[in-house]
Each structure stands twice: as C-alpha cells, then as structure tokens.
Design a protein around this motif. Structure first.
Motif, short mmCIF file in Angstrom:
data_model
loop_
_atom_site.label_atom_id
_atom_site.label_comp_id
_atom_site.label_asym_id
_atom_site.label_seq_id
_atom_site.Cartn_x
_atom_site.Cartn_y
_atom_site.Cartn_z
N GLY A 246 -22.79 8.88 81.01
CA GLY A 246 -22.16 7.88 81.30
C GLY A 246 -20.76 7.81 80.52
O GLY A 246 -20.19 8.98 80.93
N GLU A 247 -20.20 6.88 79.60
CA GLU A 247 -18.96 7.15 79.00
C GLU A 247 -18.86 7.94 77.75
O GLU A 247 -17.88 7.86 77.11
N THR A 248 -19.97 8.37 77.45
CA THR A 248 -20.27 9.04 75.85
C THR A 248 -19.74 10.48 75.81
O THR A 248 -19.58 11.01 74.91
N ALA A 249 -19.70 11.25 76.97
CA ALA A 249 -19.25 12.64 77.14
C ALA A 249 -17.89 12.92 76.68
O ALA A 249 -17.14 12.12 77.14
N PHE A 250 -17.79 14.05 75.77
CA PHE A 250 -16.37 14.56 75.44
C PHE A 250 -16.08 15.80 76.11
O PHE A 250 -15.20 16.23 75.94
N THR A 251 -17.03 16.14 77.09
CA THR A 251 -16.84 17.52 77.89
C THR A 251 -17.24 16.84 79.24
O THR A 251 -18.00 16.19 79.53
N ASN A 283 -21.10 12.51 72.35
CA ASN A 283 -20.95 12.13 70.72
C ASN A 283 -22.05 11.23 70.50
O ASN A 283 -22.46 11.07 69.24
N SER A 284 -22.92 10.53 71.36
CA SER A 284 -24.07 9.66 70.93
C SER A 284 -25.23 9.62 71.92
O SER A 284 -26.10 9.38 71.61
N ILE A 285 -25.26 10.76 72.90
CA ILE A 285 -26.36 10.92 73.63
C ILE A 285 -26.83 12.38 73.71
O ILE A 285 -26.06 13.12 73.90
N ASN A 286 -28.33 12.45 73.46
CA ASN A 286 -28.64 13.96 73.67
C ASN A 286 -29.94 13.94 74.47
O ASN A 286 -30.67 12.77 74.36
N CYS A 287 -29.79 15.04 75.48
CA CYS A 287 -31.35 14.86 76.35
C CYS A 287 -31.23 16.26 76.90
O CYS A 287 -30.40 16.86 77.27
N ILE A 288 -32.55 16.85 76.83
CA ILE A 288 -32.83 18.29 77.44
C ILE A 288 -34.03 18.17 78.20
O ILE A 288 -35.08 17.61 77.75
N GLU A 289 -34.02 18.68 79.18
CA GLU A 289 -34.95 18.58 80.30
C GLU A 289 -35.14 19.97 81.12
O GLU A 289 -34.07 20.33 81.71
N ILE A 337 -26.76 21.93 67.62
CA ILE A 337 -26.30 21.82 69.11
C ILE A 337 -26.73 20.96 69.85
O ILE A 337 -26.22 19.95 70.54
N GLN A 338 -28.07 20.88 69.73
CA GLN A 338 -28.98 19.83 70.45
C GLN A 338 -28.46 18.37 70.31
O GLN A 338 -28.67 17.43 71.19
N ASP A 339 -28.12 17.94 68.96
CA ASP A 339 -27.72 16.75 68.68
C ASP A 339 -26.38 16.17 69.52
O ASP A 339 -26.48 14.96 69.70
N CYS A 340 -25.66 16.92 70.17
CA CYS A 340 -24.67 16.45 71.09
C CYS A 340 -24.95 16.91 72.54
O CYS A 340 -23.83 17.01 73.26
N LEU A 341 -26.02 17.61 72.90
CA LEU A 341 -26.06 18.31 74.11
C LEU A 341 -26.88 17.51 75.17
O LEU A 341 -28.00 17.17 74.79
N GLU A 395 -15.92 21.64 67.17
CA GLU A 395 -15.59 20.91 66.18
C GLU A 395 -17.12 19.62 65.92
O GLU A 395 -17.47 19.68 64.61
N GLN A 396 -17.58 19.34 66.83
CA GLN A 396 -18.89 18.49 66.82
C GLN A 396 -20.07 19.01 66.45
O GLN A 396 -20.76 18.38 65.57
N VAL A 397 -20.18 20.37 66.68
CA VAL A 397 -21.51 21.01 66.29
C VAL A 397 -21.41 21.29 64.59
O VAL A 397 -22.52 21.08 64.06
N LEU A 398 -20.28 21.64 64.22
CA LEU A 398 -20.06 21.84 62.75
C LEU A 398 -20.09 20.46 62.15
O LEU A 398 -20.65 20.41 61.19
N ILE A 399 -19.73 19.43 62.72
CA ILE A 399 -19.94 18.07 62.04
C ILE A 399 -21.46 17.76 61.94
O ILE A 399 -21.93 17.39 60.73
N ASN A 400 -22.03 18.24 62.93
CA ASN A 400 -23.50 17.83 63.03
C ASN A 400 -24.11 18.73 61.89
O ASN A 400 -25.21 18.54 61.19
N LYS A 401 -23.72 19.86 61.73
CA LYS A 401 -24.29 20.90 61.06
C LYS A 401 -24.07 20.51 59.44
O LYS A 401 -25.07 20.47 58.71
#
Length: 668
Positions: A246-251, A283-289, A337-341, A395-401
């Motif tokens: 949606g609108e949450t992606a930063f890449t 920043n706010s959605i993660n999903c792996i399939e 990584i998964q938290d923002c992937l 930056e985001q992965v380090l914030i998560n870590k």
C-alpha cells in the motif's frame, strides 16, 4: 544358545498366520486411510482433495492452455472445477492397452507428469505425484467428469470409487476444449466435508498471485443464488507486493528471477529450478510467503532457510561496508530484517521433495543452496543499483535490531526483578516471612503501612502467617501501562513475594516470566486494611492489581479480605465487636439496661496485639471474605467504572448509590 522354536501365534481363539496378511486394494486404499493420502480425515483433508483437482487445471493454464479457471461451491456440499485447457486424455491408450480414464481416475501414481520428455507432460507441475484426480474420486460420494477434446465430448460417472456406465463418447460442435469435474466428498471418508467459502477465496487468491494473467472465478451458492468473486494479478507477485505494501513502503517493489540446474546429491539426477522473487521494505507491514510449483509452502522448508541465510548475509555486508555498526555491536538477525520486509517467492522445479503429501514444505538441498546464492547475489546488485534505498534499509534494520535488544534487556531485567528468590541477599524490604514451608498452611497478610505491619507482627502466629506491608499509595493498575506498572517497587515486591509470576496477554506476556499457579507460595492472600475511606481505596487498588496481573488468584479463590470491626462496645469486663450498624444494634439490644460504651474501632496500627489477634488473625474468630468474581466481564466492568476513564459513569454511580455509604465518609 538354545534352539528357537518358530510357530504360529494364537490370540483370542483366532489364528494369526500367512493367511491373515492382507492389503488394501483399489478405492479402499484411500477410503479407509484418507489421512495417509490427504494428511487428515477431517476438514483439512477434504480441502486438500479440492486443491488436487484445482491443481490439474492450474498445470494446464501455466502451460499456456486456457486463462480462466472456474470453481463452484454448491449449497448441497458438492464442488465443481472447470478449465479451458486441452482436456484430460480419457480415450483408449494403445501403449498401455487401457483407457486413459482408468489411469487418471482409478489408478494411484499414474498420470502425465512423471516423464518430462513426453510430449504432453508438464515441465513444472503442481500435481506432480499422480494422486489428485484418482484419490479425490475414490474419496467421493459421486464424481461426474466431462471432457471436450479432439472434436468429442466424453462423460464419466463414478460412485464411491467405482465407475458406473463406462465411458460415454459423442461428437461435439463445441470449439473450446477443456475439462469439467463435479463431485461431492463422501462423509464415509471424511469426518467433515463442509468446506467454507473462505478456504476457496484464500486458496484461489494465492493461486492468482503465482499464476500471472490467469483468472480464477469463484462462485458460491447461497439460498439458490450464486455470489461471484474473481482473482487476477496481471503481473503476478509484483502486483501482490504492491497490494500488500500500500502506502507504507519506503522502497519500490523489486523483481528478480533466474534459472539454475543442479542435483540434491552427486548420485541423484540433475534437474532444473526456476527462481523468482519480489520484495520491498515497509515501516509498518511485514509479510513473507513462499510458493513452489504454485503451492503455498505454509511451513517453508528450503526456501525459508535460504531467505534467512541470504538476506542476513547481504544486509550484514551492507552494514559493514557502510560502517553502520557501532563499535563491538552484535550482528543483525533475520528477525530484524523480517520486521520491515515484504517478500514473495514464486519458484518451480522439475523435481521436488515435499515433506509430505500435503506439500506445505519442501526439502530439496539444491533448491536451498540455489535460492541462498540467488538472494545474496540479487540483493548485492539491488543495493549497489539503489544506494538511497539501501541506506533506508540499513537504517530501518538497525532501528529494529536496537529496539529488539533494548526490549530484550528490559524483559530480562523485569523477569529477574519478578522472579528473584527470597533469600537473605534478595529479601524484599520489610517483608516478614513465616516458618512453615507447607504451602497449604501459609497465609500472607497484605497490610497498609508500617504501623499495621508492627501490629500484625506482634499479633500473628509466626508459624504460618507472613506479612507484606504496602508502603505509600499503590499505582492504579487499571489505567497504567505495563512499563509503568513494573517500575513500581511496591508492585514488583508483592509479585516476588507471591512467587507465581504474572499473567500478561499479548507481546508483554512473552517478555515477562510466565504465570505458574503451582509456584504460588501461599494458600491464602489476605488483604488487611483499615475500615475507613483510605483503607477501602488501598484495598481496591490491591484488588485491581491482582485482577490485572494475576486474575487466576481471584478466579481460583486464593484472595481474601480481612473484615475489620467498625465499633468496639465495652460492657463491664467484656468487649464486643460490631462489623456493621446492624450488628451494633443487635449487641446493644442484647445488653439491655447494662452500662456500655461505644467507640469507633481504631486503625490497625493502634490496636492491642491481643485484640488484633482475636479480630483479624485468629482463624477461629476472624472474619474473612473470599473474593470471588461474579463473572469476568462484570468484574472488568465494575473495575473500569470505579477506577477507569469512565468519569461520567462514575459520577452517575455515586449520585445513585453514594447515600448508602455516607456514614463512612470523613465529613465534618
């Protein structure tokens, strides 16, 4: 050694010998053992039988034959799948000297998907194991098959695994080829055949994701009318990643693909793998399939291991090369990584090793190695070609870590704080233990302040009665967040003394020591406060704390309130205690014309030890009120009314009921 006698066993009058060995044949191989084929004899197995039929249509569409698959759920419990592929071969097969319909619908492990050199075989097949059509037919109350191919229309009818009427063949003017199969799962085979519409919508949406450009049309019959839903992703997994983000992606979504050849072991045959993946960071959605040969790998297996290894390796290299780590900082984990992937993989192989028939995980060693290298190399290229996005990811992965490590440190500190032993070095301030270790006898008095502690200490039976003073005003646990609650020494000290941990739902529960009623150190928890407004408030706050952090103690009947007398009535050499106005009136009536004095009962800290023992601590004469919830919802409602944010409701409650307690109010 002595000679071993070989003979025939007998049991309950029946012989067990060579003639006793039998095997299941034909339809019974499925009908009597559905769990072996479908993974379950319940609803999940019935759903898998549906998927087997849909899989055959998907294989045709992916080969370029037909771009629409219709799936219908009828209100009578039957299902129908229609495709516009080449039409299932059902006519006579000279090479096999049998009809193809017998091979497809009546023989397990037969079909056109094993020999990849054959003209009509599938390079990448979802229904690779040759069970689908036959196993589902065997497990059905009935199955009707209609096929259009070679200028003919073919019809077959099966009942409980047996063909009825043979093959019906007639010329047709219909130009479209394809197959239509309608069947009803048999309740004699499955314990539950009521497959819900949600199963179809979820399964068909997933298939639309990994089969770009194929339309999946689902019709569900409700009260004689059909509700229709269509799923189609023109660009497959890339469109799906965009939809999820949606609108949450930063890449921006990134797509990559490749083909590899290899083998799982040196002595195993070589096979081909087609790998593709789409991903972005949010920043706010993660999903792996993970998908393989169109099948959603719910439990992952090889692709999940590859993603973990490949992504951690590539992102860790990015952080090191960019000097992003602080000195002596620990390495990232896949969870960071998964938290923002958002990652969707869509892979195919000419050979696949599934963990079991239900195809929820694959185990191919070569696929895992190929995917690991694929992720690592593609991410390296992606980060080089997109430096701005690479910086955002780093930056985001380090914030998560760092957030995870801070939370983990806090969790360990709280866990240590709550579960610390009550040894001399770790003794809770002013807590007074009792001598006995017999939990069935131990009683804990939770009292108000130091003065009450002194009075109770002098009055108690030190053998089985412990005392825990509440110093100062306790926090309102109904309104405070967990972070604030566990910073309160009053609360954490009391939890340590109780010994059973806390019950906290959601993510906080995972971070704290788990609740264990068996570790409770007490048989009774007795709240003992003064019989005045301040005492009632402290009692309520303690009850609120227990209700929020350890409701099982209330639910299981471990919590009591020590009822303090309101009045002392002295007549001659005897003292009477009245706990209510009604009791005071009754005592005075019994005394008649005798001289007496009536006084308000003193606070706990002012009582003589002997009187304190008699009124509050002696099991023979004290009055305890067991705290029992009238119901979880009602209890929560009253706590919220009295201590929560419902200010208007609290004012209304006081206006309606306050007169009942005027005599308790300290109004001069």
């Amino acid at each position: 050694m002595g000679r071993m006698k070989i003979g025939r066993m007998k049991k309950a009058g029946k012989s067990y010998g060579n003639e006793s060995i039998s095997s299941l044949k034909g339809a019974d191989r499925v009908r009597k053992r559905p769990g072996v084929i479908f993974g379950s004899d319940g609803l999940e197995g019935c759903e898998h039988a549906v998927f087997e039929i849909v899989s055959n249509s998907i294989d045709e569409a992916r080969e370029g034959y037909g771009s629409v698959i219709n799936v219908t759920r009828y209100s009578d419990g039957s299902f129908e799948v229609e495709d516009f592929g080449r039409g299932c071969p059902v006519d006579y097969n000279p090479a096999e000297e049998r009809y193809n319909w017998e091979l497809v619908f009546c023989e397990l492990y037969a079909g056109g998907k094993y020999d990849n050199e054959a003209g009509e075989s599938y390079e990448y097949s979802l229904g690779l194991n040759g069970l689908g059509s036959c196993a589902t037919q065997y497990a059905s109350e009935y199955m009707d098959v209609t096929v259009w191919r070679d200028g003919f229309q073919y019809r077959l009818h099966f009942e409980k695994g047996e063909n009825v009427g043979g093959l019906q063949k007639e010329p047709t003017t219909r130009k479209k080829t394809g197959s239509l199969i309608r069947w009803k799962p048999d309740r004699e085979v499955f314990t539950d055949i009521d497959v819900p519409p949600e199963y179809f919508t979820d399964m068909l949406r997933r298939q639309a994701v990994v089969n770009a450009g194929v339309s999946f049309v689902f019709r569900s019959q409700v009260n004689g009318k059909f509700e229709t839903t269509e799923f189609r992703y023109e660009n497959g997994i890339v469109d799906y990643v965009k939809e999820l983000a949606g609108e949450t992606a930063f890449t921006q979504p990134y797509f990559c693909q490749t083909e590899r050849r290899g083998r799982d072991r040196e002595d195993k045959p070589e096979y081909k793998v087609k790998l593709s993946a789409a991903f972005c960071f949010s920043n706010s959605i993660n999903c792996i399939e993970y998908y393989h040969n169109s099948s959603w790998l719910e439990h992952g297996g090889a692709p999940e291991k590859a993603a973990r290894s490949g992504f951690v390796s590539a992102v860790d290299a990015l952080l090191r090369q960019g000097g992003k780590y602080q000195k002596n900082e620990s390495k990232i984990t896949f969870g960071d990584i998964q938290d923002c992937l958002i990652l969707i993989t869509n892979c195919f192989s000419t050979q696949t090793s599934y963990e079991n028939q239900t195809k929820k995980a694959i185990t191919n060693k070569f696929i895992q190695e190929a995917m690991t290298d694929f992720f690592r190399s593609q991410l390296e290229v992606y980060f080089i070609e997109n430096p701005a996005e690479a910086d955002k990811v780093a930056e985001q992965v380090l914030i998560n870590k760092r957030s995870r490590e801070t939370a983990e440190k806090a969790r360990l500190n709280v866990k240590k704080k709550l579960s610390g032993g009550l040894d001399i070095a770790n003794r809770v301030e002013k807590f007074v233990d009792c001598r006995t270790r017999d939990v069935n006898r131990r009683e804990l008095y939770v009292v108000e302040g130091d003065s009450a502690l002194g009075a109770c200490k002098l009055s108690r039976d030190a053998e089985f009665q412990g005392i825990m003073p509440v110093r100062g005003k306790i926090l309102n646990c109904l309104k405070a967040d967990y972070g604030k609650i566990f910073k309160s020494e009053i609360i954490t000290d009391l939890i340590k003394v109780l010994g059973c941990g806390v019950e906290v739902p959601g993510k906080h529960g995972k971070e704290l020591s788990s609740f264990d009623l068996g570790s409770l150190r007490w048989n009774k928890i007795i709240i003992c406060t003064d019989a005045d407004v301040d005492g009632f408030q402290i009692r309520t706050l303690i009850l609120t704390m227990l209700f929020r952090l350890a409701p099982a103690l209330i639910r299981e009947g471990y919590v009591y309130i020590a009822e303090s007398p309101l009045f002392e009535i002295t007549a001659k050499d005897r003292t009477y205690f009245a706990y209510t106005d009604r009791e005071k009136t009754d005592i005075l009536q019994k005394l008649g014309n005798a001289k007496y004095t009536v006084s308000r009962s003193k606070g706990l800290g002012e009582n003589e030890p002997e009187m304190m023992w008699m009124t509050t601590m002696n099991p023979e004469s004290r009055r305890l009120i067991k705290v029992m919830p009238a119901g979880t919802e009602a209890t929560a409602r009253y706590f919220d009314l009295l201590l929560g944010d419902n200010l208007a409701g609290r004012k209304e409650h006081i206006a309606e009921n306050g007169y009942k307690y005027l005599e308790l109010a300290d109004i001069s």
